[in-house]
Design a protein around this motif. Structure first.
Motif, mmCIF file in Angstrom:
data_model
loop_
_atom_site.group_PDB
_atom_site.id
_atom_site.type_symbol
_atom_site.label_atom_id
_atom_site.label_comp_id
_atom_site.label_asym_id
_atom_site.label_seq_id
_atom_site.Cartn_x
_atom_site.Cartn_y
_atom_site.Cartn_z
ATOM 1 N N ASP A 122 -11.191 7.962 2.686
ATOM 2 C CA ASP A 122 -10.001 7.757 3.530
ATOM 3 C C ASP A 122 -8.692 8.161 2.846
ATOM 4 N N VAL A 123 -8.802 8.828 1.691
ATOM 5 C CA VAL A 123 -7.600 9.398 1.054
ATOM 6 C C VAL A 123 -7.820 10.905 0.943
ATOM 7 N N THR A 124 -6.881 11.683 1.508
ATOM 8 C CA THR A 124 -7.037 13.144 1.508
ATOM 9 C C THR A 124 -5.866 13.792 0.772
ATOM 10 N N THR A 125 -6.061 15.039 0.366
ATOM 11 C CA THR A 125 -5.030 15.733 -0.410
ATOM 12 C C THR A 125 -4.937 17.196 0.015
ATOM 13 N N TYR A 126 -3.720 17.720 -0.007
ATOM 14 C CA TYR A 126 -3.468 19.097 0.439
ATOM 15 C C TYR A 126 -2.459 19.732 -0.520
ATOM 16 N N SER A 127 -2.528 21.071 -0.642
ATOM 17 C CA SER A 127 -1.468 21.771 -1.371
ATOM 18 C C SER A 127 -0.884 22.833 -0.462
ATOM 19 N N LEU A 128 0.287 23.333 -0.825
ATOM 20 C CA LEU A 128 0.985 24.246 0.086
ATOM 21 C C LEU A 128 2.016 25.101 -0.630
ATOM 22 N N SER A 185 -5.580 4.441 5.558
ATOM 23 C CA SER A 185 -5.852 5.846 5.250
ATOM 24 C C SER A 185 -4.599 6.376 4.559
ATOM 25 N N ALA A 186 -4.786 7.334 3.659
ATOM 26 C CA ALA A 186 -3.630 7.810 2.888
ATOM 27 C C ALA A 186 -3.752 9.305 2.610
ATOM 28 N N PRO A 225 0.838 -1.201 0.000
ATOM 29 C CA PRO A 225 0.000 0.000 0.000
ATOM 30 C C PRO A 225 0.874 1.251 0.000
ATOM 31 N N LEU A 226 0.289 2.359 -0.397
ATOM 32 C CA LEU A 226 0.993 3.648 -0.328
ATOM 33 C C LEU A 226 0.202 4.534 0.628
ATOM 34 N N HIS A 227 0.872 4.974 1.706
ATOM 35 C CA HIS A 227 0.183 5.789 2.714
ATOM 36 C C HIS A 227 0.352 7.280 2.470
ATOM 37 N N LEU A 228 1.457 7.657 1.828
ATOM 38 C CA LEU A 228 1.730 9.087 1.637
ATOM 39 C C LEU A 228 2.464 9.312 0.328
ATOM 40 N N LEU A 229 1.904 10.193 -0.506
ATOM 41 C CA LEU A 229 2.589 10.599 -1.739
ATOM 42 C C LEU A 229 2.848 12.097 -1.628
ATOM 43 N N ASP A 285 -9.774 18.201 6.147
ATOM 44 C CA ASP A 285 -9.774 19.416 5.320
ATOM 45 C C ASP A 285 -9.169 19.179 3.934
ATOM 46 N N SER A 286 -9.565 18.106 3.311
ATOM 47 C CA SER A 286 -9.003 17.742 2.019
ATOM 48 C C SER A 286 -9.270 18.826 0.978
ATOM 49 N N GLY A 287 -8.281 19.076 0.126
ATOM 50 C CA GLY A 287 -8.450 20.035 -0.973
ATOM 51 C C GLY A 287 -7.991 21.442 -0.644
ATOM 52 N N ARG A 288 -7.554 21.652 0.610
ATOM 53 C CA ARG A 288 -7.188 23.030 1.002
ATOM 54 C C ARG A 288 -5.705 23.314 0.769
ATOM 55 N N TYR A 289 -5.376 24.610 0.928
ATOM 56 C CA TYR A 289 -4.027 25.123 0.621
ATOM 57 C C TYR A 289 -3.428 25.713 1.894
ATOM 58 N N TYR A 290 -2.152 25.429 2.157
ATOM 59 C CA TYR A 290 -1.511 25.821 3.421
ATOM 60 C C TYR A 290 -0.242 26.639 3.188
ATOM 61 N N VAL A 291 -0.042 27.609 4.077
ATOM 62 C CA VAL A 291 1.193 28.402 4.102
ATOM 63 C C VAL A 291 1.588 28.499 5.573
#
Ligand SMILES: NC(=O)c1ccc[n+]([C@@H]2O[C@H](COP(=O)([O-])OP(=O)(O)OC[C@H]3O[C@@H](n4cnc5c(N)ncnc54)[C@H](OP(=O)(O)O)[C@@H]3O)[C@@H](O)[C@H]2O)c1
Length: 281
Positions: A191-197, A135-136, A87-91, A244-250
Motif C-alpha cells: 500500500d506504499v507506492t513510489t514514482y520518479s519523474l 495508503s501512501a 501518518p505520512l500519506h505523501l512524500l 505502477d510503482s517504480g516507474r518514471y514519468y515525463v
C-alpha cells in the motif's frame, strides 16, 4: 483524470520554498492537504508557509527544517516529523541542486549527496510514518538529465565535484534518483507506492548559478514552475497509476529510462547508500 482526494492527508514536500516544490506544496494545500514544507532555510521556508497560507487560506501548512547536505540534520528532521505521531500519506522528494561544486558535511560529492543520499536517508527514516497511512506515495523528482549519465563511478562519490560545471555529477545524481525509485518499489509494502519523474525544462532558481547576463537568455523559453509541478502532482494523486510503482514519468506519461538503469545497478546503489547511511539509520 481521476485523482486521489488529498484533503486532510499529510504531505511532506522537500525544497518547497521556491520553484517546482513551492507550486507542488501550494497546490496540495489548495486541495486540502496538511502540507509540511521541508526546507533548509528557516527564513525562506517560513516565508513560503506564510505565502501559501495567504494564497489558499489553509491553516494546515507547516515548516520543517531539513538540510539534505548533512545526514545528521536529515536524521534530526525525520525525528522531528516522527515525534508528531501522525501518518505520512505523501512524500515528495523534490529538493535538488545543480551546477555546484563541493562536498557534503559527510564528504560526498555535493550533487550526489543532496540529490540522492540525503533523500535516500530521509525516505528510509520516514518509512514508519508512511506505513501508518492507509495508503501512501513517494514521488522522486529526477530529471531527463539522467539519460546523459553513462553509469555510476562509485570511486568518485566520496570526493569533491570533478567536472568544472558539475553537470556530469548532476546527471549521475539524477540517475541515482531513478535507480532509487526502482529498487524502493520492490521493498515497499503493497500500500506504499513510489514514482520518479522529469518535470520539464523549467524556469526556476535551479539556474541561479549561471552568471547574470547569460541567465535570462538561457531561461527565456523555458516552461513556468506551474507547468513544472504538473507531473509531480500527477504522480502524487493520479489514481490510474496507483499500481505502477517504480516507474518514471515525463509530461504525465510513463517514459523510458536510461538503459544503464538496470536492476543490478539499482541494487548496488541501494547497498552502498545503506552502508554510507548506516550510522544514521
Ligand atoms: N528546473 C528544471 O528545469 C529541472 C529539470 C529537471 C529536474 N529538475 C529537478 O526539479 C527539482 C526542483 O528543482 P527546481 O527547478 O524547482 O529548483 P529550485 O527553484 O532551485 O528549487 C530547489 C529547491 O531545493 C532546495 N535545496 C537545495 N539544496 C538543498 C539542501 N541541501 N537541503 C534541502 N533543500 C535544498 C532549495 O532550497 P534553497 O532555496 O534554500 O536553495 C530549493 O528549495 C530538483 O530536484 C531538480 O533537480 C528541475
Amino acid at each position: 483524470m481521476r485523482e486521489e482526494d488529498v484533503s486532510d492527508r499529510v504531505c511532506v514536500v522537500t525544497g518547497a520554498n521556491t520553484g517546482i516544490g513551492l507550486v507542488t506544496a501550494r497546490e496540495l494545500a489548495r486541495a486540502g492537504g496538511h502540507v509540511i514544507l521541508a526546507c533548509r532555510s528557516e527564513d525562506k521556508g517560513r516565508a513560503a508557509v506564510a505565502e501559501i497560507r495567504e494564497n489558499v487560506g489553509s491553516k494546515t501548512v507547516e515548516f520543517l527544517q531539513l538540510d539534505l547536505s548533512d545526514l545528521a540534520n536529515v536524521k534530526r528532521a525525520s525525528e522531528e516529523f516522527l515525534s508528531k505521531g501522525i501518518p505520512l500519506h505523501l512524500l515528495v522528494n523534490n529538493a535538488g541542486l545543480a551546477g555546484t561544486r563541493g562536498q557534503t558535511t559527510q564528504g560526498f560529492e555535493i550533487q550526489f549527496g543532496v540529490n540522492h543520499l540525503g533523500p535516500f536517508l530521509f525516505t528510509q527514516l520516514l518509512l514508519p510514518a508512511l506505513g501508518k497511512a492507509d495508503s501512501a506515495r513517494i514521488v522522486n523528482v529526477a530529471s531527463r538529465g539522467h539519460l546523459r549519465a553513462t553509469g555510476i563511478d562509485f570511486s568518485l562519490l566520496k570526493n569533491s565535484t570533478k567536472s568544472i560545471l558539475g553537470f556530469r555529477e548532476y546527471c549521475v545524481s539524477k540517475l541515482a534518483n531513478v535507480l532509487f525509485n526502482m529498487e524502493l518499489a520492490k521493498r515497499l509494502p503493497e500500500d506504499v507506492t513510489t514514482y520518479s519523474l522529469h518535470p520539464g525544462v523549467i524556469k526556476s532558481e535551479i539556474w541561479r548559478r549561471i552568471p547574470w547576463p547569460i541567465r535570462p537568455l538561457v531561461t527565456r523559453n523555458m516552461l513556468t514552475v506551474e507547468e513544472g509541478a504538473k507531473t509531480s502532482l500527477y504522480c502524487a494523486t493520479n489514481l490510474a497509476i496507483g499500481a505502477d510503482s517504480g516507474r518514471y514519468y515525463v509530461d504525465c506519461q510513463e517514459a523510458p529510462t536510461n538503459k544503464v538503469a538496470t536492476e543490478e545497478l539499482a541494487l548496488e546503489l541501494w547497498n552502498r547508500s545503506e552502508e554510507w547511511c548506516q550510522e544514521y539509520l
